[in-house]
Design an enzyme around this catalytic site. Structure first.
Site, PDB file in Angstrom:
ATOM      1  CB  SER A 132      91.950 -31.230   3.346  1.00 18.82           C
ATOM      2  OG  SER A 132      92.830 -29.939   3.167  1.00 18.82           O
ATOM      3  CE1 TYR A 153      96.395 -32.978   6.325  1.00 18.25           C
ATOM      4  CE2 TYR A 153      96.376 -31.240   4.952  1.00 18.25           C
ATOM      5  CZ  TYR A 153      95.833 -31.712   5.966  1.00 18.25           C
ATOM      6  OH  TYR A 153      94.492 -31.437   6.281  1.00 18.25           O
TER       7      TYR A 153
HETATM    8  N1  LIG Z   1      92.908 -27.159  10.477  1.00 19.03           N
HETATM    9  C1  LIG Z   1      92.858 -27.208   9.343  1.00 19.03           C
HETATM   10  O1  LIG Z   1      92.884 -26.129   8.658  1.00 19.03           O
HETATM   11  C2  LIG Z   1      92.288 -28.405   8.695  1.00 19.03           C
HETATM   12  C3  LIG Z   1      91.830 -28.062   7.158  1.00 19.03           C
HETATM   13  C4  LIG Z   1      91.583 -29.276   6.615  1.00 19.03           C
HETATM   14  C5  LIG Z   1      91.163 -30.586   7.043  1.00 19.03           C
HETATM   15  N2  LIG Z   1      91.609 -30.713   8.368  1.00 19.03           N
HETATM   16  C6  LIG Z   1      91.517 -32.053   8.954  1.00 19.03           C
HETATM   17  O2  LIG Z   1      91.073 -32.028  10.042  1.00 19.03           O
HETATM   18  C7  LIG Z   1      91.355 -33.145  11.034  1.00 19.03           C
HETATM   19  C8  LIG Z   1      91.469 -32.798  12.170  1.00 19.03           C
HETATM   20  O3  LIG Z   1      92.428 -31.549  12.397  1.00 19.03           O
HETATM   21  P1  LIG Z   1      92.588 -30.402  13.223  1.00 19.03           P
HETATM   22  O4  LIG Z   1      92.927 -29.109  12.354  1.00 19.03           O
HETATM   23  O5  LIG Z   1      91.617 -30.265  14.110  1.00 19.03           O
HETATM   24  O6  LIG Z   1      94.065 -30.710  13.942  1.00 19.03           O
HETATM   25  P2  LIG Z   1      94.310 -30.987  15.425  1.00 19.03           P
HETATM   26  O7  LIG Z   1      93.947 -29.900  16.435  1.00 19.03           O
HETATM   27  O8  LIG Z   1      95.910 -31.034  15.610  1.00 19.03           O
HETATM   28  O9  LIG Z   1      93.797 -32.504  16.078  1.00 19.03           O
HETATM   29  C9  LIG Z   1      94.435 -33.757  15.401  1.00 19.03           C
HETATM   30  C10 LIG Z   1      93.605 -34.769  16.395  1.00 19.03           C
HETATM   31  O10 LIG Z   1      94.363 -35.657  15.840  1.00 19.03           O
HETATM   32  C11 LIG Z   1      94.718 -36.686  16.988  1.00 19.03           C
HETATM   33  N3  LIG Z   1      95.996 -37.708  16.403  1.00 19.03           N
HETATM   34  C12 LIG Z   1      97.171 -37.016  15.821  1.00 19.03           C
HETATM   35  N4  LIG Z   1      97.960 -38.029  15.499  1.00 19.03           N
HETATM   36  C13 LIG Z   1      97.207 -39.186  16.049  1.00 19.03           C
HETATM   37  C14 LIG Z   1      97.543 -40.760  16.143  1.00 19.03           C
HETATM   38  N5  LIG Z   1      98.754 -41.091  15.572  1.00 19.03           N
HETATM   39  N6  LIG Z   1      96.532 -41.474  16.638  1.00 19.03           N
HETATM   40  C15 LIG Z   1      95.452 -41.121  17.244  1.00 19.03           C
HETATM   41  N7  LIG Z   1      94.931 -39.735  17.051  1.00 19.03           N
HETATM   42  C16 LIG Z   1      96.011 -38.885  16.552  1.00 19.03           C
HETATM   43  C17 LIG Z   1      95.266 -35.466  17.807  1.00 19.03           C
HETATM   44  O11 LIG Z   1      95.155 -35.913  19.347  1.00 19.03           O
HETATM   45  P3  LIG Z   1      96.695 -36.768  20.023  1.00 19.03           P
HETATM   46  O12 LIG Z   1      97.794 -35.751  19.555  1.00 19.03           O
HETATM   47  O13 LIG Z   1      96.237 -36.757  21.463  1.00 19.03           O
HETATM   48  O14 LIG Z   1      96.992 -38.062  19.551  1.00 19.03           O
HETATM   49  C18 LIG Z   1      94.122 -34.662  17.910  1.00 19.03           C
HETATM   50  O15 LIG Z   1      93.098 -35.066  18.579  1.00 19.03           O
HETATM   51  C19 LIG Z   1      92.600 -33.556  10.290  1.00 19.03           C
HETATM   52  O16 LIG Z   1      92.220 -34.749   9.604  1.00 19.03           O
HETATM   53  C20 LIG Z   1      92.998 -32.681   9.286  1.00 19.03           C
HETATM   54  O17 LIG Z   1      93.639 -33.192   8.319  1.00 19.03           O
HETATM   55  C21 LIG Z   1      92.157 -29.592   8.992  1.00 19.03           C
END
Ligand SMILES: NC(=O)c1ccc[n+]([C@@H]2O[C@H](COP(=O)([O-])OP(=O)(O)OC[C@H]3O[C@@H](n4cnc5c(N)ncnc54)[C@H](OP(=O)(O)O)[C@@H]3O)[C@@H](O)[C@H]2O)c1
Length: 270
Positions: A145, A158
């Site tokens: 990120s 984070y």
């Molecule tokens: N959105 C942003 O602005 C952003 C920016 C930079 C980086 N990122 C990174 O991108 C990645 C995806 O994030 P996102 O924004 O798409 O968030 P999201 O929509 O909340 O997706 C997160 C995913 O991780 C799964 N997850 C959470 N806890 C888990 C656990 N204990 N075991 C297995 N799976 C788990 C969730 O599914 P379940 O709840 O069903 O387990 C969900 O499928 C993350 O690594 C995040 O740090 C996001």
């Protein structure tokens, strides 16, 4: 060549495939012909997504429920990586954030965040690289990120977990240099997803629309970067030299840190 005669790219394991960036990865990889193993905790969602993808594309898609903040969950996915020779791609995407100062963050939230964002990503990277080196093929994609570059208010743990992903994944790139195994580091900026709600994201609402990317654009740019052979892909960074300069300066800083003599400003010259 038609799809049916094309060589199948193998199986992709996508963690965090039940929503957001991971769900779009699953869809885009299915469109590229990958069979899928979709990992997250919410099995009902994974099954729905797998069924939909199998209807739309000529691929197999499987839901593998696992809580990757636990040793059992990590073991389930690691074993799949080691034992299933068809696995050719791992997207280490599962991760979460919480928007609170450290002193207000519950201990178990900190533990789960480090377990998922760091421990699981590390263990699964190792399992993938051991398997891929053995098979002389395979691609590991780790999702970091922009938040890992500099302290940002309200995300002390984070941001630091993502700083780990940055350094760790670059180290792995040194380990696979000269082999057919690929490692890509993806650094999204701000992306619209459920992740904001998970983080308690009401406070993020004021972010201007102009700086928040869609999950589709984020994943399409990341896959384009992978196709182009990029090792570090930052979908929203327009001037790529800012990143390459940062990486080069960090390497210079590392070298500059090694000196037996204390720096002159500490007044210890003897
Ligand atoms: N959105 C942003 O602005 C952003 C920016 C930079 C980086 N990122 C990174 O991108 C990645 C995806 O994030 P996102 O924004 O798409 O968030 P999201 O929509 O909340 O997706 C997160 C995913 O991780 C799964 N997850 C959470 N806890 C888990 C656990 N204990 N075991 C297995 N799976 C788990 C969730 O599914 P379940 O709840 O069903 O387990 C969900 O499928 C993350 O690594 C995040 O740090 C996001």
């Amino acid at each position: 060549m038609t799809q049916s005669h094309a060589k199948k790219p193998g199986t992709a394991i996508v963690t965090g495939a039940s929503s957001g960036i991971g769900k779009v990865y699953a869809e885009r990889l299915a469109a590229r012909g990958y069979d899928l193993v979709l990992v997250a905790r919410r099995q009902d969602r994974l099954q729905r997504i797998a069924a939909e993808l199998q209807q739309r594309f000529p691929v197999n898609a499987e839901a593998l429920a696992a809580d990757l903040s636990t040793p059992d969950g990590i073991r389930t996915v690691s074993e799949r990586l080691s034992k299933d020779a068809a696995v050719s791609l791992l997207v280490n995407n599962a991760g979460f954030s919480t928007l609170k100062p450290l002193t207000q963050t519950p201990d178990d939230t900190i533990e789960r965040m480090i377990a998922l964002n760091i421990t699981a990503l590390t263990a699964l990277s190792k399992a993938a690289l051991v398997a891929f080196k053995d098979r002389d093929a395979g691609t590991l994609v780790n999702i970091g990120s922009g938040a890992g570059f500099s302290p940002y208010p309200g995300i002390p743990v984070y941001g630091s977990t993502k700083a780990y992903v940055f350094l760790f994944t670059q180290s792995l790139q040194h380990e696979v240099a000269g082999t057919p195994v690929k490692v890509q580091l993806v650094l999204p900026g701000a992306v619209i997803s459920e992740g904001w709600e998970v983080a308690g994201g009401g406070d993020l609402d004021p972010l201007p629309e102009s700086i928040v990317m869609t999950t589709e654009d984020c994943v399409d740019a990341a896959l384009s970067g992978l196709d182009q052979g990029e090792t570090v892909t930052a979908p929203s960074l327009h001037d790529a030299s800012v990143l390459s300069d940062h990486v080069a300066l960090s390497a210079t800083l590392l070298q500059a840190m090694f000196d037996a003599k204390p720096a002159e400003r500490y007044g210890l010259t003897r």
